[in-house]
Design an enzyme around this catalytic site. Structure first.
Site, PDB file in Angstrom:
ATOM      1  N   ASP A 407       0.866  -1.182   0.000  1.00 25.94           N
ATOM      2  CA  ASP A 407       0.000   0.000   0.000  1.00 25.94           C
ATOM      3  C   ASP A 407       0.900   1.229   0.000  1.00 25.94           C
ATOM      4  O   ASP A 407       1.558   1.533   1.006  1.00 25.94           O
ATOM      5  CB  ASP A 407      -0.893  -0.020   1.242  1.00 25.94           C
ATOM      6  CG  ASP A 407      -1.880   1.145   1.282  1.00 25.94           C
ATOM      7  OD1 ASP A 407      -1.719   2.102   0.493  1.00 25.94           O
ATOM      8  OD2 ASP A 407      -2.810   1.104   2.119  1.00 25.94           O
ATOM      9  N   HIS A 408       0.919   1.971  -1.121  1.00 21.80           N
ATOM     10  CA  HIS A 408       1.852   3.089  -1.271  1.00 21.80           C
ATOM     11  C   HIS A 408       1.491   4.263  -0.360  1.00 21.80           C
ATOM     12  O   HIS A 408       2.314   5.169  -0.157  1.00 21.80           O
ATOM     13  CB  HIS A 408       1.891   3.553  -2.732  1.00 21.80           C
ATOM     14  CG  HIS A 408       3.229   4.061  -3.164  1.00 21.80           C
ATOM     15  ND1 HIS A 408       4.100   4.706  -2.305  1.00 21.80           N
ATOM     16  CD2 HIS A 408       3.870   4.019  -4.367  1.00 21.80           C
ATOM     17  CE1 HIS A 408       5.200   5.040  -2.962  1.00 21.80           C
ATOM     18  NE2 HIS A 408       5.088   4.634  -4.206  1.00 21.80           N
ATOM     19  N   ARG A 409       0.292   4.278   0.195  1.00 18.03           N
ATOM     20  CA  ARG A 409      -0.062   5.345   1.129  1.00 18.03           C
ATOM     21  C   ARG A 409       0.708   5.204   2.441  1.00 18.03           C
ATOM     22  O   ARG A 409       0.905   6.185   3.158  1.00 18.03           O
ATOM     23  CB  ARG A 409      -1.566   5.307   1.431  1.00 18.03           C
ATOM     24  CG  ARG A 409      -2.462   5.513   0.214  1.00 18.03           C
ATOM     25  CD  ARG A 409      -3.919   5.270   0.574  1.00 18.03           C
ATOM     26  NE  ARG A 409      -4.144   3.913   1.084  1.00 18.03           N
ATOM     27  CZ  ARG A 409      -5.325   3.468   1.511  1.00 18.03           C
ATOM     28  NH1 ARG A 409      -6.385   4.264   1.479  1.00 18.03           N
ATOM     29  NH2 ARG A 409      -5.449   2.227   1.971  1.00 18.03           N
TER      30      ARG A 409
END
Length: 435
Positions: A407-409
């Site tokens: 999850d790049h967040r």
């Protein structure tokens, strides 16, 4: 005063549940701790217990009721000295429930010749479901029938009598495959009594396909994974690990005792747990307003069960050795696959990281979908001999490909790569994870 029995929230993701069956009937006395009913949640069929004693005065939602909202009244317990008049003061209108889908109508009524072949039976109406032709007569003894909630719903919609079926599940329990087999076999026997359907008519159930009802578990899995792919910005990192040294260590350790049998996945869990401890930035979740950093390393492992999957959790995995991880994982997997599932909610809910291993199926490499609110999932492929270049020369090594979905967040590429680098080092030098 009368005590309302509410549809409980048995998991954080549960918004509605199904009534598999009531184990107490109206008028029966109940004590605190007595099991009232079986509830089908988004993960499993679980029991709800009475918290007070009294008499079950009314069942508001019957066996088989579906999509009951959490906190809706499903029954009422009358306390000592109360009678049915106490129910009049309560609003006991049943909540709106999802009705089972009606089976498709028959293409045409049976021809006269077919009707004459069974003189004792009345002709079926033109709109009757074809599955009604495969209903059988119930036994007269009225004995208890053991069947999974999914099998019960499928049988009801297909017009099958469970009493006449032989289950292939544990202890003779009737499961989904038994219903499908009965549906596939019976229409063929009833085929002479049906007129040929026109080309545009719906297919007869069992002839070329079977419409299985969507279980609550499968519905929730679909919703969560669709949400994951639509709202989580996935990126993927793949790394190849040479596992020849790991296989040698595993063989040596397994040969020392009969009390345990370590699997490659046990080493994967241990290496992932140590990697999460050494790179704490990746042991986190996105919660919209905050990024939650976990103080413990809890690793969940995907386990396939009937009609879905569940992710039992190894708590504090970074503080457990290989034998402890192996023993705990085997016990959790066996209870997850039991019918009904024997895991407690706290044993499969939560976890900051997940492992999905398809190596035993010969899958070389794949990318898994993140299970929110987790920020990463590691997809593990099969170990296989491949040509590699070592010290400038061609050689052969057993290589296992692992793909990390991130999850790049929450996790940036550098942090994800750092975690995979530590994981690879531990897998390729397994003695270091024994220290």
């Amino acid at each position: 005063m009368a005590i309302r029995v509410l549809m409980p929230a048995l998991s954080p993701t549960m918004t509605e549940g199904n009534i598999a069956r009531w184990l107490k009937q109206e008028g029966e006395a109940v004590s605190a701790g007595d099991v009232l009913a079986e509830i089908e949640t988004d993960k499993a069929t679980m029991e709800i217990e009475a918290i007070d004693e009294g008499v079950l005065g009314k069942i508001v939602t019957p066996d088989g009721a579906q999509a009951i909202p959490v906190n809706a009244v499903i029954g009422v317990i009358l306390e000592e000295g109360e009678d049915s008049s106490a129910l009049e003061a309560l609003d006991l209108a049943p909540p709106p429930v999802a009705a089972p889908a009606a089976p498709p109508a028959a293409a045409a009524p049976p021809p006269p010749a077919a009707q004459a072949a069974v003189p004792a039976a009345s002709p079926p109406p033109a709109t009757a479901a074809p599955a009604a032709a495969i209903q059988v007569t119930a036994p007269a003894d009225g004995g208890r029938i053991f069947a999974s909630p999914l099998a019960r719903r499928m049988a009801e919609q297909a017009g099958l009598d469970l009493a006449a079926l032989r289950g292939t599940g544990p202890k003779g329990r009737i499961v989904k495959v038994d219903i499908e087999a009965a549906m596939a076999a019976a229409p063929a026997a009833a085929a002479p009594a049906l007129s040929p359907a026109p080309a545009s008519a719906p297919a007869v159930p069992g002839a070329s396909y079977v419409d299985a009802p969507v279980s609550n578990m499968r519905r929730i899995i679909a919703q969560r994974l669709q949400l994951s792919k639509q709202t989580i910005p996935h990126f993927y990192l793949t790394i190849d690990c040479e596992i020849d040294a790991l296989l040698e260590i595993r063989k040596e350790l397994n040969g020392r005792a009969d009390d345990y049998k370590l699997s490659v996945n046990d080493f994967v869990v241990r290496a992932a747990a140590l990697g999460l401890r050494k790179v704490p930035a990746v042991n986190a979740s996105w919660l919209d307003n905050v990024i939650r950093q976990y103080n413990t390393v809890d690793v969940s492992v995907a386990v396939a069960i009937e009609d879905g999957l569940v992710t039992p959790i190894i708590r504090n995995a970074d503080h457990k050795g290989l034998v402890e991880i192996s023993t705990e994982m085997k016990a959790l997997s066996e209870r997850a696959r039991a019918t009904p599932m024997a895991l407690k909610p706290e044993e499969y809910q939560g976890g900051g990281f997940c492992i999905s291993n398809l190596g035993m199926y010969g899958i070389k490499e794949f990318a898994a979908v993140i299970n929110p609110p987790q920020a990463m999932i590691l997809a593990v492929g099969a170990g296989a001999q491949r040509p590699i270049v070592k010290d400038g020369a061609l050689a052969i090594a057993t290589v296992m490909s692992c793909t990390l979905s991130v999850d790049h967040r929450v996790v940036d590429g550098a942090s994800g790569a750092a975690f995979l680098g530590i994981f690879k080092g531990l897998i390729e030098d397994p003695l270091t994870m024994l220290l």
